[in-house]
Design an enzyme around this catalytic site. Sequence first.
Site, PDB file in Angstrom:
ATOM      1  N   HIS A 467      -2.267  27.318   5.676  1.00 36.76           N
ATOM      2  CA  HIS A 467      -2.938  26.531   4.639  1.00 36.76           C
ATOM      3  C   HIS A 467      -3.880  27.417   3.805  1.00 36.76           C
ATOM      4  O   HIS A 467      -3.780  27.475   2.577  1.00 36.76           O
ATOM      5  CB  HIS A 467      -3.727  25.395   5.308  1.00 36.76           C
ATOM      6  CG  HIS A 467      -4.508  24.545   4.356  1.00 36.76           C
ATOM      7  ND1 HIS A 467      -4.103  23.286   3.987  1.00 36.76           N
ATOM      8  CD2 HIS A 467      -5.663  24.785   3.680  1.00 36.76           C
ATOM      9  CE1 HIS A 467      -4.992  22.783   3.121  1.00 36.76           C
ATOM     10  NE2 HIS A 467      -5.948  23.673   2.924  1.00 36.76           N
ATOM     11  N   GLU A 468      -4.766  28.110   4.500  1.00 41.51           N
ATOM     12  CA  GLU A 468      -5.741  28.930   3.773  1.00 41.51           C
ATOM     13  C   GLU A 468      -5.050  30.061   3.015  1.00 41.51           C
ATOM     14  O   GLU A 468      -5.474  30.442   1.920  1.00 41.51           O
ATOM     15  CB  GLU A 468      -6.811  29.486   4.722  1.00 41.51           C
ATOM     16  CG  GLU A 468      -7.649  28.417   5.415  1.00 41.51           C
ATOM     17  CD  GLU A 468      -8.220  27.362   4.469  1.00 41.51           C
ATOM     18  OE1 GLU A 468      -8.472  27.667   3.285  1.00 41.51           O
ATOM     19  OE2 GLU A 468      -8.392  26.208   4.915  1.00 41.51           O
ATOM     20  N   HIS A 471      -3.962  28.874  -0.320  1.00 41.38           N
ATOM     21  CA  HIS A 471      -5.030  28.961  -1.325  1.00 41.38           C
ATOM     22  C   HIS A 471      -5.167  30.412  -1.792  1.00 41.38           C
ATOM     23  O   HIS A 471      -5.333  30.690  -2.976  1.00 41.38           O
ATOM     24  CB  HIS A 471      -6.383  28.550  -0.719  1.00 41.38           C
ATOM     25  CG  HIS A 471      -6.562  27.076  -0.551  1.00 41.38           C
ATOM     26  ND1 HIS A 471      -6.419  26.186  -1.580  1.00 41.38           N
ATOM     27  CD2 HIS A 471      -6.904  26.333   0.536  1.00 41.38           C
ATOM     28  CE1 HIS A 471      -6.664  24.954  -1.129  1.00 41.38           C
ATOM     29  NE2 HIS A 471      -6.955  25.020   0.149  1.00 41.38           N
ATOM     30  N   HIS A 474      -2.599  31.423  -4.257  1.00 40.93           N
ATOM     31  CA  HIS A 474      -2.866  30.823  -5.567  1.00 40.93           C
ATOM     32  C   HIS A 474      -3.884  31.693  -6.324  1.00 40.93           C
ATOM     33  O   HIS A 474      -3.770  31.908  -7.523  1.00 40.93           O
ATOM     34  CB  HIS A 474      -3.429  29.417  -5.339  1.00 40.93           C
ATOM     35  CG  HIS A 474      -3.271  28.470  -6.495  1.00 40.93           C
ATOM     36  ND1 HIS A 474      -3.890  27.252  -6.524  1.00 40.93           N
ATOM     37  CD2 HIS A 474      -2.574  28.549  -7.648  1.00 40.93           C
ATOM     38  CE1 HIS A 474      -3.576  26.635  -7.655  1.00 40.93           C
ATOM     39  NE2 HIS A 474      -2.781  27.401  -8.351  1.00 40.93           N
TER      40      HIS A 474
HETATM   41 ZN   LIG Z   1      -7.469  23.532   1.514  1.00 41.80          ZN
END
Ligand SMILES: [Zn+2]
Length: 678
Positions: A467-468, A471, A474
């Site tokens: 998940h991290e 980010h 991105h």
């Molecule tokens: Zn998040």
Amino acid sequence: MTNPLLETFELPHFSAIKASDIEPAIDEILACNKEKIAALLKGQSSYSWESLVHPMELMDDYLSRVWSPIGHLNSVMNNDEWREAYSNCLPKLSEYSTEIGQNKDLYLAYLSIKKGNEYANLDTAQKKIIDNSLRDFELSGVALAEDKKQRYMEISQQLSTLTNQFEENIMDATNAWSELVVDESELAGLPASTMGLLEQTAEQKGNEGWLLTLEFPCYMALMTYADNRDLRYKIHRAFVTRASEEGENSDWDNTKTMAEIVGLRDEKAKLLGFASYADLSLATKMAEEPADVLTFLKQLAERSLSMAKQDFATLTEFAVEQGHVGELESWDVAYFSEKLREARYQFSQEQVKPYFPANRVLAGMFSVVEKLYGIKISEETSVDKWHKDVQFFVITDADGSQRGRFYIDLYARPHKRGGAWMDECVTRFKKAEGLQSPVAYLTCNFTPPIGENPSLLTHGEVETLFHEFGHGLHHMLTKVDYLSVSGIHGVEWDAVELPSQFMENWCWQPEVMALISGHYQTGESLPDEMFEKMLAAKNFQSAMQMVRQIEFSIFDFRIHLEYDAAKSTQIYDILEEVRSEVSVVKTPEFNRFPNSFSHIFAGGYAAGYYSYKWAEVLSSDAFSLFEEKGVFDEETGRLFLKNILEKGGSDDALALFTAFRGREPNIDALLKHAGIAA
Ligand SMILES: [Zn+2]
């Protein structure tokens, strides 16, 4: 003495920065930027991108590059001296940003570009920056009368101090609680790995025995495995009463702070002409109206609630069969859930952990994105870091050019803020002297290595890491050259979780298991049979989890939508109402969950916690294209890279999603992935 924060640096000199460097550096940059802005506005009669917007971005960049390591170290290496210097800067930064936001001449200068001939020739990203800036000037109160401007500035400063206070109280309350256990039998049921962690924690404090703390790996393991119900109750009570009047030390009580924060936000929104803070929050988001958000959440609740009730009834029945007497309380839920999971799927989190040593998972995760996006990731050991556990990596393109870099700080330790997050160290930005490539911090709080053994992750932790990293990608894979919409800058907040939640899907693919798993002693991949069980258990209690997230989301949204100063207990009253509508697990009287709900009181998720679910619609729907074409389909991977990751905030999230998916998003893939029948 030179100040390492003010020297030119490519990467921060973490080990050289002292707390005493912080305020002088920030003072100097703020003063210098203010002078430059005044000079910009004085020297010109007409404005262009090059003469106004680019210099403004340069100033922004300088300030955030210096502030970034300060804020980061405050979160991960917290101490009194640092904390004081950090808090002293907050009102100054808040004042500075309000002054810019309310600078009418600056606003008019941006407006003249928007209305001038140059605008039509700017590219989409540049136009977006001008438009966002004009919107942000308005949201900063540029149009307010002088007395109201003054009030706006006071509110912003108070909010910045209060939200920081909120976070500090949680950290202090978390650090203050511990309990040394000397009788091993009290800890029956705990897996060997947890016992090792508790023993190591005790040892580090010079004790013999097992030290219980409220750091997440310890708390979660006790709730999941401790047979001793009184002990579960005790640690649960300590955890959910942190920073409240029910906690051990009322100095850290956040109750008043929360009410003040919500009140000030409401006042700010009304100053700007919005009906509520929820309305103000949506001014920068994909969702248009408060009603859209509530309808969306209620629709999800409707489709999940009966299944969630069924999940809980099944759990209660199972607990009774196991000899549990009386009601199933919140300190029993994780414990019996784990037992039920083991009974039903012959699968426990603990069994799979040996297959997920942290370094193996990291390497495997890197291979996944290397395949998807045609990049390379390699470690570099020679850079300066803030702690010995930190690792540093470089991302390069197929042609060998550097695309981005990142620090990873994986393990829980004292004086490190809980949770997991990605933050920016440096943002991609094209300057006259060349392209500045992005740098990220990835921070987690996993169980550290114990003795000779490496850190072993639960599959849930593997998901968190993915998940991290989503980010992080991105932020790092962006191709936008302008600071304000590069990476996650300028992305609507309710779309920000798209790349992160999207990445989580890869933790559930058989092809990926071979890459991320490898037994820490034998090197063997996770056996297929165990993976099958894990997959079968994937949606175990998914409806219960869904309604819990919906509860948090509606609670957050309503306290910001319905604020009423006359109702002194409104925060808890609304929580009570929401729980009666969508909650299936009974909450004990003493529970003070909101008092440590940092996301909405200290983080950026105020009237925006729903963003997780909103973006999950996007991420599930985006992933469904990979399900159609193949999870490592190169063309689809590159399509995602080009339309989402590279574009950052340079266009509307809806437009970017539609360009990738070929149509607008819908809710079906989310419900399907969660195993909730449509
Ligand atoms: Zn998040």
